[in-house]
Write a protein that holds these residues in place. Structure first.
Motif, PDB file in Angstrom:
ATOM      1  N   LEU A 194      28.487  39.406  29.621  1.00  0.00           N
ATOM      2  CA  LEU A 194      27.213  40.011  29.998  1.00  0.00           C
ATOM      3  C   LEU A 194      27.349  41.513  30.173  1.00  0.00           C
ATOM      4  CD1 LEU A 194      25.911  37.337  32.534  1.00  0.00           C
ATOM      5  CD2 LEU A 194      25.041  37.795  30.241  1.00  0.00           C
ATOM      6  N   LEU A 195      28.464  41.935  30.759  1.00  0.00           N
ATOM      7  CA  LEU A 195      28.696  43.367  30.943  1.00  0.00           C
ATOM      8  C   LEU A 195      28.768  44.066  29.587  1.00  0.00           C
ATOM      9  CD1 LEU A 195      29.319  45.763  32.799  1.00  0.00           C
ATOM     10  CD2 LEU A 195      31.739  45.137  32.640  1.00  0.00           C
ATOM     11  N   GLY A 196      29.397  43.396  28.612  1.00  0.00           N
ATOM     12  CA  GLY A 196      29.480  43.982  27.288  1.00  0.00           C
ATOM     13  C   GLY A 196      28.110  44.179  26.669  1.00  0.00           C
ATOM     14  N   VAL A 197      27.234  43.180  26.790  1.00  0.00           N
ATOM     15  CA  VAL A 197      25.874  43.300  26.267  1.00  0.00           C
ATOM     16  C   VAL A 197      25.141  44.429  26.978  1.00  0.00           C
ATOM     17  CG1 VAL A 197      23.655  42.137  26.010  1.00  0.00           C
ATOM     18  CG2 VAL A 197      25.766  40.875  25.603  1.00  0.00           C
ATOM     19  N   ARG A 198      25.335  44.512  28.297  1.00  0.00           N
ATOM     20  CA  ARG A 198      24.658  45.553  29.070  1.00  0.00           C
ATOM     21  C   ARG A 198      25.122  46.949  28.648  1.00  0.00           C
ATOM     22  NH1 ARG A 198      23.776  45.368  35.582  1.00  0.00           N
ATOM     23  NH2 ARG A 198      22.191  47.006  35.676  1.00  0.00           N
ATOM     24  N   GLN A 199      26.420  47.111  28.480  1.00  0.00           N
ATOM     25  CA  GLN A 199      26.937  48.420  28.097  1.00  0.00           C
ATOM     26  C   GLN A 199      26.475  48.824  26.702  1.00  0.00           C
ATOM     27  OE1 GLN A 199      31.167  47.931  28.693  1.00  0.00           O
ATOM     28  NE2 GLN A 199      31.071  48.691  30.805  1.00  0.00           N
ATOM     29  N   LEU A 200      26.421  47.853  25.790  1.00  0.00           N
ATOM     30  CA  LEU A 200      25.919  48.146  24.450  1.00  0.00           C
ATOM     31  C   LEU A 200      24.458  48.577  24.496  1.00  0.00           C
ATOM     32  CD1 LEU A 200      27.529  45.258  22.359  1.00  0.00           C
ATOM     33  CD2 LEU A 200      28.117  47.688  22.281  1.00  0.00           C
ATOM     34  N   ALA A 201      23.675  47.890  25.342  1.00  0.00           N
ATOM     35  CA  ALA A 201      22.266  48.243  25.471  1.00  0.00           C
ATOM     36  C   ALA A 201      22.109  49.655  26.027  1.00  0.00           C
ATOM     37  CB  ALA A 201      21.558  47.238  26.384  1.00  0.00           C
ATOM     38  N   GLU A 202      22.936  49.981  27.027  1.00  0.00           N
ATOM     39  CA  GLU A 202      22.854  51.314  27.627  1.00  0.00           C
ATOM     40  C   GLU A 202      23.268  52.406  26.648  1.00  0.00           C
ATOM     41  OE1 GLU A 202      25.306  50.805  31.035  1.00  0.00           O
ATOM     42  OE2 GLU A 202      23.693  49.917  32.265  1.00  0.00           O
TER      43      GLU A 202
END
Length: 214
Positions: A194-202
């Motif tokens: 989930l953190l990876g998806v969040r960082q990619l989105a940011e």
């Protein structure tokens, strides 16, 4: 209270008593080890009362399964409610689910007996109405804040991948010799995803075009 209202209340209470008794029997003895005689005895009712509500043992199990799944889904939904941040809501839902899968009733009725007794298609239908629908909601919130303009097919694919990961995590925790350690591993692994998806989105990287930031 009118006679009709009294009958409805009594009918509802007898069905509830049968389901509670059956759930306890299925949890302790499994499907094969549970008899309808034991269920009605534990509920302090008659076979006639049971057959008024259910066609037989399979129908009783299906009703118990549906109730256990509904209760589990509500537990997770309650954990997610009020958590505004979609990423934190997803983690809160995961933690609640990992508590649920350690409960003996959920392990026996849903995870161990469910697929065999209901069959693959019926089991999947039940999941579609309960746990999977909740995962789709939570994942939908995450995808909304990611900035992706995804079509329905891609949202469905993403939801099923996450759902599969959550199911595998639940099985790992439920069978682990050290469930507490397994929970920590699962939280770390899925939290990392989930953190990876969040960082990619940011960073402006989207699922529709993962090669380049917007």
């Amino acid at each position: 209270m009118s006679p009709a209202s009294l009958r409805r209340r009594l009918t509802g209470s007898s069905r509830r008593a049968l389901l509670d008794a059956a759930q306890a029997q299925f949890t302790e003895h499994g499907y094969r080890g549970t008899s309808l005689d034991a269920v009605v005895a534990a509920a302090d009712l008659t076979k006639g009362a049971l057959y008024h509500h259910f066609s037989g043992k399979q129908a009783v199990f299906e009703a118990v399964f549906a109730q256990v799944e509904a209760d589990a889904t509500q537990t997770v939904r309650d954990a997610v409610a009020g958590v505004d941040d979609p990423w934190e809501a997803a983690l809160a839902g995961l933690r609640a689910f990992l508590v649920v899968v350690r409960q003996p009733t959920y392990q026996r009725v849903v995870m161990q007996e469910g697929p065999a007794i209901l069959g693959h298609e019926r089991f999947r239908e039940q999941e579609e109405r309960s746990s999977y629908s909740l995962v789709r909601e939570v994942v939908g919130r995450v995808l909304e804040v990611s900035g992706d303009d995804l079509d329905d097919a891609m949202r469905e694919t993403f939801s099923r991948i996450i759902f599969g990961a959550v199911q595998a995590a639940g099985e790992d925790v439920s069978t682990a010799p050290d469930p507490a350690a397994a929970v920590r591993r699962v939280e770390a692994a899925i939290g990392f995803l989930l953190l990876g998806v969040r960082q990619l989105a940011e960073q402006g990287v989207t699922l529709t075009d993962p090669g380049q930031p917007d």
